[in-house]
Design a protein around this motif. Structure first.
Motif, PDB file in Angstrom:
ATOM      1  N   UNK A 237       3.766  15.618 -31.753  1.00  0.00           N
ATOM      2  CA  UNK A 237       2.668  14.997 -31.017  1.00  0.00           C
ATOM      3  C   UNK A 237       1.961  15.978 -30.079  1.00  0.00           C
ATOM      4  N   UNK A 238       2.496  17.181 -29.973  1.00  0.00           N
ATOM      5  CA  UNK A 238       1.847  18.226 -29.182  1.00  0.00           C
ATOM      6  C   UNK A 238       1.094  19.119 -30.165  1.00  0.00           C
TER       7      UNK A 238
ATOM      8  N   UNK B 253      -3.974  19.963 -25.806  1.00  0.00           N
ATOM      9  CA  UNK B 253      -2.520  20.108 -25.913  1.00  0.00           C
ATOM     10  C   UNK B 253      -1.846  19.738 -24.593  1.00  0.00           C
ATOM     11  N   UNK B 254      -2.442  20.140 -23.480  1.00  0.00           N
ATOM     12  CA  UNK B 254      -1.864  19.811 -22.171  1.00  0.00           C
ATOM     13  C   UNK B 254      -1.922  18.303 -21.946  1.00  0.00           C
ATOM     14  N   UNK B 255      -3.042  17.675 -22.281  1.00  0.00           N
ATOM     15  CA  UNK B 255      -3.146  16.209 -22.136  1.00  0.00           C
ATOM     16  C   UNK B 255      -2.082  15.511 -22.992  1.00  0.00           C
ATOM     17  N   UNK B 256      -1.917  15.983 -24.218  1.00  0.00           N
ATOM     18  CA  UNK B 256      -0.904  15.395 -25.104  1.00  0.00           C
ATOM     19  C   UNK B 256       0.490  15.581 -24.505  1.00  0.00           C
ATOM     20  N   UNK B 257       0.750  16.757 -23.960  1.00  0.00           N
ATOM     21  CA  UNK B 257       2.040  17.023 -23.320  1.00  0.00           C
ATOM     22  C   UNK B 257       2.226  16.085 -22.126  1.00  0.00           C
TER      23      UNK B 257
ATOM     24  N   UNK C 282       0.871  13.209 -21.526  1.00  0.00           N
ATOM     25  CA  UNK C 282       1.041  11.839 -22.020  1.00  0.00           C
ATOM     26  C   UNK C 282       2.462  11.652 -22.550  1.00  0.00           C
ATOM     27  N   UNK C 283       2.922  12.608 -23.327  1.00  0.00           N
ATOM     28  CA  UNK C 283       4.236  12.533 -23.965  1.00  0.00           C
ATOM     29  C   UNK C 283       5.379  12.574 -22.946  1.00  0.00           C
ATOM     30  N   UNK C 284       5.199  13.318 -21.868  1.00  0.00           N
ATOM     31  CA  UNK C 284       6.272  13.514 -20.892  1.00  0.00           C
ATOM     32  C   UNK C 284       5.986  12.811 -19.558  1.00  0.00           C
TER      33      UNK C 284
ATOM     34  N   UNK D 192       7.204  21.346 -15.995  1.00  0.00           N
ATOM     35  CA  UNK D 192       7.710  20.516 -17.076  1.00  0.00           C
ATOM     36  C   UNK D 192       7.569  21.211 -18.430  1.00  0.00           C
ATOM     37  N   UNK D 193       6.450  21.890 -18.649  1.00  0.00           N
ATOM     38  CA  UNK D 193       6.248  22.637 -19.896  1.00  0.00           C
ATOM     39  C   UNK D 193       7.325  23.703 -20.060  1.00  0.00           C
ATOM     40  N   UNK D 194       7.594  24.453 -19.011  1.00  0.00           N
ATOM     41  CA  UNK D 194       8.611  25.501 -19.064  1.00  0.00           C
ATOM     42  C   UNK D 194       9.988  24.882 -19.335  1.00  0.00           C
TER      43      UNK D 194
END
Length: 169
Positions: free
Chosen positions: A28-29, A45-49, A51-53, A68-70
């Motif tokens: 989903x990313x 991609x950041x918006x999807x991330x 949303x997902x997290x 959170x990404x790291x």
């Protein structure tokens, strides 16, 4: 000291690399190419991330998003080692004329075994299953009490892998 455009570009590339890695584990990313440009693809991609997290969906890499990404990247990439199942199917037979990654692996396993055991023949590592490789496989099959066909079927593959993983190496 001022923050240069080059430093900014490097940080964006780092962010994109993390997102790219995460996309292998979470479909989903969207996949992002690390080009150092904070454009629509990166924001999407950041918006999807986010949303997902369960982060505020802004499309910006603020501190909570970056952290959170790291964390997600490290949890995925630094987790248990991924297995690599190379043999295509139980019915598949590797034969003269085949080429590709699996052939390199077969040739490397034979090379490693030949370094340890004097009676195992090592083919040149070319990625092409040629007569030299077939002869080396046939030699290995004879030494392991298998039918010496010179092709690699599932049983030959399994014995080759187990021998290569042996504690004797």
């Amino acid at each position: 000291m001022a923050y240069t455009n080059e430093q900014l570009k490097e940080h964006i590339k780092e962010l994109q690399s993390y997102l790219h890695g995460i996309s292998y584990y979470n479909a989903r990313i969207p996949t992002v190419i690390s080009d150092g440009i904070y454009g629509n693809e990166t924001q999407t991609a950041i918006r999807a991330f986010q949303r997902e997290y369960n982060l505020q969906e802004t499309g910006k890499a603020d501190l909570p998003t970056w952290s959170s990404i790291v964390r997600v990247y490290r949890n995925n990439v630094y987790s248990q080692a991924e297995t690599l199942d190379l043999f295509p199917s139980a019915e598949y037979i590797v034969k003269i004329g085949d080429s590709g990654f699996i052939i390199y692996v077969i040739q490397v396993m034979l090379r490693v075994l030949s370094d340890v055991f004097d009676n195992i023949v090592s083919p040149e590592i070319t990625g092409v299953y040629n007569q030299e490789t077939a002869n080396a496989v046939m030699n290995f099959q004879k030494l392991t009490n298998m039918k010496p066909s010179g092709t690699v079927d599932r049983p030959t593959w399994n014995i080759l892998v187990k021998t290569s993983q042996s504690n004797h190496l």
